[in-house]
Design an enzyme around this catalytic site. Structure first.
Site, short mmCIF file in Angstrom:
data_model
loop_
_atom_site.label_atom_id
_atom_site.label_comp_id
_atom_site.label_asym_id
_atom_site.label_seq_id
_atom_site.Cartn_x
_atom_site.Cartn_y
_atom_site.Cartn_z
CB ALA A 151 72.78 37.80 20.91
N GLY A 176 75.13 30.42 15.03
CA GLY A 176 73.98 31.65 14.34
C GLY A 176 74.37 32.91 15.33
CB CYS A 177 74.07 36.55 14.35
SG CYS A 177 72.56 36.50 13.31
CE1 TYR A 178 68.01 38.17 15.92
CE2 TYR A 178 67.65 36.97 13.89
CZ TYR A 178 67.48 38.26 14.52
OH TYR A 178 66.98 39.18 13.95
CB ALA A 179 72.08 30.89 18.18
#
Lengths: 343, 343, 343, 343
Positions: free
Chosen positions: B152, B147-150
């Site tokens: 970063a 995932g994107c947040y994961a």
């Protein structure tokens, strides 16, 4: 009453002027500026003030200011009020200083964080930190109006810190601000092409509002000895969101926390506790309100406090009016019954 | 090679299509969609793809997909890949799944966070979590793209957690994302009039990326048992900034921290450690890069880690290409040498 | 006085409610909604109204409305007021209708532009087009409040058209609007990811405000028989800029034009002629003002008229208050002395 | 080939550098700057260039430039190229000049619009106006790359003016640009707090691109003798929309117009005619494309032409690469096969 302002070309001064125009107790607003030799039309000094009628701006003269006004607002950049304060302090003439010059009690602290020469210690001691939703003015005539970040952070933390609900060593504040907080002066970080579609952390661990926040927190609870505080510029015109994280002490439950918050603020017309949601910035823009939402995470033990304000109002000119209302015994909401459109 | 995609009407699928068009190893891109009975021009399926030449989109058929392609990208909403995966898993046909359906190993966890029926446990065990800047694919054919947040958050925390540099109980992540992260579907929080000039905290303590982040962190360091993680929508098109706070363990100094970060990432073309500044989001937009800045506060003992990515690239389609490059033994930067204009 | 509103969940209704709260003559605001069976707290109907105190919203009932109020504002979508108007018209009960339902005199025109069934012709004839800065209400009780684009365009063109200063065949209006003009309903063109960082022309040559603009222009000067009018969505919350181009008639010089504009508007507290610059949108946001700038190009013979308003105020709720003030003989600026912060 | 650039700290120079990095024919990019005494790392000169690898920037020296490169790009502010051009012109060394210094043939015109001393008339005559989608370079070595507004306007008008389809006296151009068009230098109109949530008309009837547009139009059709052209700043990073209005000549129908447009552009990989819609800006951002939509209003007789480009690509660096490809006989789309994500 007659109100004087200096610094009406900056954003906070403009906002203040706008509020004073609507204030039911204010008869005349007199503008004074250092860079004037003679009176000039105010509209020429600042066309963005959008004035319907002609009005003059006058050269700055403290004696004339005191002779013709009941109070002065200093909406000047850091370092200026230090040089203006003396005659007003001597005469016990009411001053509301929107700058940071008189917020810290210790001259050495001021020098460290502001990189400017401080005011005299005796004068600093006579100034009163006007966090208007928490304190009642004990009669001081020189009011240091709190910083925008400080206001959002302190209002968000007050019940938790006063009530000793959180681990004082665990407080983290991630504060976000719109560009008006950075002021009117030109810089690469406030150029549209740099700030638009961007997030920029700035002044990491060095923001001037850190010492004033810490001074209050440690007054409320001496166990609070430091504060992890970070600021990020977000591409909006106005508004601050302070997202505050802290570990809840063992034995404190969510309901107890909410009760503390309601107890402190339920009588305050300007602070709203949102019981079941975390408020967005837009819901306070255009008002003098601070909205606070709370959420407890039982897995991590962290409380998240979401405190939002309009930095130009509650974080500057609105709170300045609140302080004037307190000082001059006007109704607390006079001139601040602002209704905003929250799309 | 021939690459298949399904889900080309969503933002991640569009971005993936754009990258595949420029990829030096890709000869043909074949688009398959469930809602088609017959082949139709791709431009009719998604006019925003801006295709110069006519090309067809085909009805979805797993056998035909495997017969005509070397790999498939699933850019589908949560819950869809679960129903598509079986034939590919059985045939060991390469899949890069951009959704969250196969990121968690435990079906119960998936059900808890996604509120959807999970895939079979055996299938979940066969999927590989493709955090491409940290792991080398051991040969798995089904890749769950992070995932994107994961991405970063994990890239920002990896050296600190692997190196046991921080107090595992003190980690706070304040993550901010542009609106493309919220996807193409209409909702009041993504309406321009609501999201513009606003900051909105959402899914407090309930974001689907929390369990996948925690799974990796605790694999790297079993002392990490939970994670305070909060997400805020900011009014920009693209980009994630994860601002990460954690207390540094006694005896660890700033130089040691920097060294850990350089050691892990200096060979990686896609992760840059910024030694003396905290990167802004704009400096990575349009690239597959993750930039990480670090600042230690000796007063509070907190390390602040600023990790920025383009959520559509490193946080979705770019990392998917990285995973394809690993899987098919292409050069690691193939199709990802993106140069962006950081105003 | 007591004011009734229906449609308080839409943007215009919200803005109207906010203005009425501050209006010196308004004692009570009563909210009525069709979708209610029983009275409910207004805050539950629309939490974004940000109400400090509890207040109820009532089921819609025209008899009750007339019994308990002095006037009603209809802030309803197109097609709704047609079904609400009858009882008020019969009773000569004051109505200010913010929708377009009663702006056109000819039912066939309404049907053509709105694609909805029109009101009865007799009722349309009884409605009064309340362009408040130009007309004095002759005593009509049913006021059709003008459209936002129509207001900016008509105020910008009035002196030039009334004074026969321009070639009636040469008028081109390029009008730009913020997203609030497109309303609260969800659509792909108002999704943040589509509208942000974008300009979108919409309803080319088909905007509903074209016939109401043309009706007034041709009333003022029968030579005006058509109008080239185009609308573009710009990524801002509020505001309209109508950039108007027209060829000046031979023999008319710039000073003559300026004089016409000053003559028409100098007594009007809400319209300002900017003699030597073209106003930006921000200078009117938050006010009920229309600012008009003029520039003549001697090379091309074209006059450019730059007319800016806040679409939610002068273009909707502000003008509605102006119309109420006229109708009930309140001071013209009552409730509209709005001071805005123009950064 | 080796390409030289000067002016790599400005936006256009940065964009050019980024494109050259991906260009298949370019081996080395050499950066030269006047303000350098010695070679320094390019990353120090402009950290925003985001360079993965160390590379040097050199002091400016025309002999060395010609010795080590095949072509130079001048991405310098107005007035600078005039002082750099001479040695290259003498040596017939290929130059692509992105500034306006050599776009006008008449020194007096340059002086009038740029308020700067012009280049010598002979040198101006030797420069070639590189409107790459219309003209084939006849062999000139000094190419004046067109202005951004000029490109959008000229491509939008070319078929109509060349085909004599419109009344030459009726052309009105309402052009809107994002802030990157205003460049990197600081000014109050590009301060975020002023430009965000705002529309600002600027340089009314005085924009420098007017004479270069008119020069081409009148070359294509001598009946065109002037042009009503207005520019508005819109709060977006990139993109220009030129909305062009003109009266269609009697006897010309919509189909005939469309045919003219298709005839001129259907072979051009960079210009797309949108048959049945008016393109938004976002659909071209990140590409070298110009999209043109057309709509005819039978009531007014006006044709509206909607021409959109990315000002940094087609309006600056992209067209510069097109001109390089023409000059050096590379494939027309080399380095310009850009696929963009149009949300």
């Amino acid at each position: 009453m007659n109100a004087a302002i200096t610094g009406v070309t900056g954003y906070a001064g403009m906002q203040l002027y706008a509020l004073l125009q609507e204030h039911p107790e204010v008869e005349t607003i007199n503008v004074y500026q250092h860079d004037l030799d003679d009176a000039i039309p105010l509209v020429d000094l600042n066309p963005r003030l959008n004035l319907p009628h002609p009005q003059l701006a006058y050269p700055y003269d403290s004696q004339e200011i005191m002779a013709n006004n009941d109070l002065i607002f200093l909406a000047t950049p850091a370092g200026v009020a230090i040089n203006l304060a003396e005659p007003f302090l001597k005469a016990h003439f009411p001053v509301i200083d929107l700058s940071g010059d008189f917020r810290l009690k210790d001259p050495a602290e001021y020098e460290k964080w502001y990189h400017l020469s401080p005011a005299k210690e005796a004068d600093l001691q006579n100034a009163y930190y006007g966090l208007a939703d928490i304190y009642e003015n004990p009669g001081a005539s020189y009011i240091a109006n709190p910083g925008c970040y400080a206001t959002a952070t302190l209002l968000g933390l007050a019940p938790a810190v006063m009530g000793d609900l959180i681990d004082p060593d665990s407080i983290v504040v991630d504060a976000k601000s719109g560009l008006s907080g950075a002021g009117k002066s030109l810089s690469s970080s406030s150029h549209f092409s740099r700030s638009n579609e961007n997030l920029q952390i700035y002044k990491a661990n060095q923001h001037k509002h850190i010492p004033e926040i810490l001074a209050e927190l440690s007054k409320w609870n001496p166990k609070v000895q430091h504060l992890q505080f970070m600021t990020t510029l977000v591409p909006i015109d106005r508004g601050i969101m302070a997202t505050i994280y802290a570990k809840v002490k063992p034995g404190i439950d969510e309901m107890a926390i909410l009760n503390y918050y309601h107890d402190l603020y339920d009588e305050d017309p300007f602070v709203q506790i949102c019981d079941d949601y975390l408020p967005d910035i837009k819901s306070v823009i255009g008002t003098n309100n601070c909205k606070i939402g709370l959420t407890f995470n039982p897995v991590t033990g962290y409380l998240t406090i979401d405190s939002v304000i309009d930095n130009m109002l509650k974080g500057a000119a609105g709170q300045a009016i609140q302080n004037m209302n307190q000082l001059l015994n006007y109704p607390v909401t006079a001139g601040l019954e602002l209704t905003a459109l929250a799309f």
